[in-house]
Design a protein around this motif. Structure first.
Motif, PDB file in Angstrom:
ATOM      1  N   ARG A 432       0.842  -1.210   0.000  1.00  0.00           N
ATOM      2  CA  ARG A 432       0.000   0.000   0.000  1.00  0.00           C
ATOM      3  C   ARG A 432       0.875   1.258   0.000  1.00  0.00           C
ATOM      4  O   ARG A 432       0.557   2.251  -0.650  1.00  0.00           O
ATOM      5  N   ILE A 433       1.964   1.218   0.755  1.00  0.00           N
ATOM      6  CA  ILE A 433       2.861   2.377   0.783  1.00  0.00           C
ATOM      7  C   ILE A 433       3.459   2.620  -0.597  1.00  0.00           C
ATOM      8  O   ILE A 433       3.516   3.768  -1.081  1.00  0.00           O
ATOM      9  N   THR A 436       0.905   4.114  -2.844  1.00  0.00           N
ATOM     10  CA  THR A 436       0.579   5.519  -2.563  1.00  0.00           C
ATOM     11  C   THR A 436       1.707   6.460  -2.990  1.00  0.00           C
ATOM     12  O   THR A 436       1.518   7.418  -3.716  1.00  0.00           O
ATOM     13  N   PHE A 437       2.907   6.200  -2.513  1.00  0.00           N
ATOM     14  CA  PHE A 437       4.026   7.080  -2.819  1.00  0.00           C
ATOM     15  C   PHE A 437       4.480   6.972  -4.251  1.00  0.00           C
ATOM     16  O   PHE A 437       4.935   7.909  -4.860  1.00  0.00           O
ATOM     17  N   GLN A 440       2.235   9.423  -6.194  1.00  0.00           N
ATOM     18  CA  GLN A 440       2.606  10.826  -5.991  1.00  0.00           C
ATOM     19  C   GLN A 440       3.856  11.199  -6.797  1.00  0.00           C
ATOM     20  O   GLN A 440       3.965  12.248  -7.398  1.00  0.00           O
TER      21      GLN A 440
END
Length: 444
Positions: A432-433, A436-437, A440
């Motif tokens: 998940r990290i 997400t990153f 971005q």
């Protein structure tokens, strides 16, 4: 790149079962050691049990040293086995010597048989009273033996077979020493069935007569074809008789005659049974020596247990009377003993009473010496029980150690499972990290 998070799995390609198996194998080495100790003790127990049995066999081997039948054994030979055979019934009472026997008469049983035959053994004979007549008035066949009357009632409806069956039924019911049978004196195509009534015991005391209130005996022609006689003979000129063909006139001797004629019975002393008892002791002792040497020697199951060697030496000392009188010899190379047969023969033939005393003394010495070892709950029995106790204690330790290892393995297994669950959670968070990153960074 600055600010990037990198989370990797805690366990990668981890084989939980292989690791647990290795851990269990390492921790089980103590169990294997205990099992090895347990097997060695079990082997010792078996070896001691084997030696205990050998000691008991040695005790058994000397039981007949003082048996009167063994010491006074006799042998018999018969010059003409066609006339008679002989056996020793009491060697103590039987005297050595020669018995000249002249058989003049064999023992026989009484036999009645019908002269006239019938073609159908199952067809009514039509002899005797009417079937519907009062039973008290019916015709009767009476067999008289030893003062007793055995009565068979019959009528016109009876066949030869039924009459034979009724005779046997009466004999069985009232313990009569006779039986009836039917014999075909003709051929299968032209039969001639005849009634035969035979005594089941020989001797004049077992003779019998037949009478009839009807016409069965006269019509069938039932007559005595053999009378009951005692067997008669003479032994060294003395007349004797027997109601059977077996004579027990000589005390300690029994002989059975099979035809008339003469025969000589020779009775001699028989050293065989007494010599066999000494052979049994020698074999039992030598077997014990070999077994103890093997088991207590290098590599043996009882290696170093020299107390058993002292037991063998003790038995050796109890045979001092046999050594002093030259009855047995010792081989220092093998540790075995053997019989001096020439000395045995000399003492047996010329000084039997001394030989008896030597054997009796030896038996008492060995028996008393072995008693503490072979008795129930004796020395060897106690050793066997002690081994059993050690085996049981080791088994308890093995069971406890096994249980402890199984508990540890189960705990580790649970910990590994939880660790894998944590790994899965970290992997999920890491994914998940990254998602997400990573999104971005693409927007920048």
């Amino acid at each position: 790149m600055a600010g990037e998070l990198n989370v990797t799995g805690l366990v990668n390609g981890f084989d939980m079962n292989a690791v647990l198996a290795q851990i269990q194998a390492i921790k089980s080495k103590q169990i294997l050691l205990l099992q090895s100790q347990q097997q060695k003790i079990s082997d010792k127990k078996v070896a001691v049990s084997d030696i205990a049995n050998l000691l008991k066999n040695l005790q058994t081997s000397i039981t007949n040293f003082t048996d009167s039948n063994t010491v006074n054994a006799k042998s018999v030979t018969v010059s003409n086995p066609n006339v008679l055979t002989a056996t020793v019934t009491d060697p103590v009472k039987l005297q050595e010597g020669v018995y000249n026997v002249n058989v003049t008469q064999l023992a026989t049983n009484q036999i009645y048989a019908s002269t006239n035959g019938v073609s159908d053994k199952n067809a009514p004979l039509g002899l005797g009273s009417d079937p519907d007549e009062d039973p008290d008035k019916k015709t009767r066949l009476t067999i008289t033996m030893n003062g007793l009357d055995y009565i068979v009632v019959y009528d016109q409806s009876y066949s030869l077979q039924i009459i034979a069956d009724e005779i046997n039924k009466t004999a069985t019911t009232f313990n009569g020493n006779f039986r009836a049978s039917i014999i075909n004196a003709g051929t299968s195509s032209n039969p001639s069935y005849k009634l035969v009534i035979s005594g089941t015991k020989t001797g004049s005391a077992n003779s019998f007569t037949i009478s009839d209130t009807g016409d069965l005996v006269s019509t069938l022609g039932i007559n005595s074809i053999q009378n009951a006689y005692n067997a008669t003979a003479s032994i060294n000129g003395v007349d004797v008789e027997s109601d059977t063909n077996t004579f027990t006139s000589v005390e300690g001797l029994s002989f059975t005659v099979s035809q008339t004629g003469t025969a000589t019975i020779t009775v001699n002393k028989d050293k065989g049974p007494l010599l066999d008892t000494l052979k049994n002791l020698v074999n039992a002792y030598n077997n014990l020596v070999d077994t103890v040497k093997k088991e207590t020697g290098k590599g043996g199951r009882l290696s170093g247990e020299y107390s058993l060697v002292s037991v063998v030496n003790g038995i050796f000392r109890q045979m001092d009377e046999l050594f002093k009188n030259g009855l047995i010899k010792f081989d220092k190379d093998t540790g075995h003993i053997s019989i001096n047969t020439s000395k045995f023969d000399d003492m047996y033939n010329n000084n039997l009473s001394t030989l008896q005393n030597i054997l009796s003394t030896t038996k008492d010495k060995i028996t008393n010496y072995l008693k503490p070892y072979t008795d129930y709950n004796g020395i060897l029995d106690q050793n066997i029980k002690a081994y059993d106790k050690q085996v049981k204690n080791l088994q308890n330790m093995i069971d406890l150690q096994t249980q402890r290892i199984n508990t540890e393995i189960e705990t580790l297994k649970n910990q590994f499972v939880r660790m894998q669950m944590l790994q899965a959670q970290f992997n999920d968070i890491s994914a998940r990290i990254q998602a997400t990153f990573g999104l971005q960074q693409n927007k920048q």
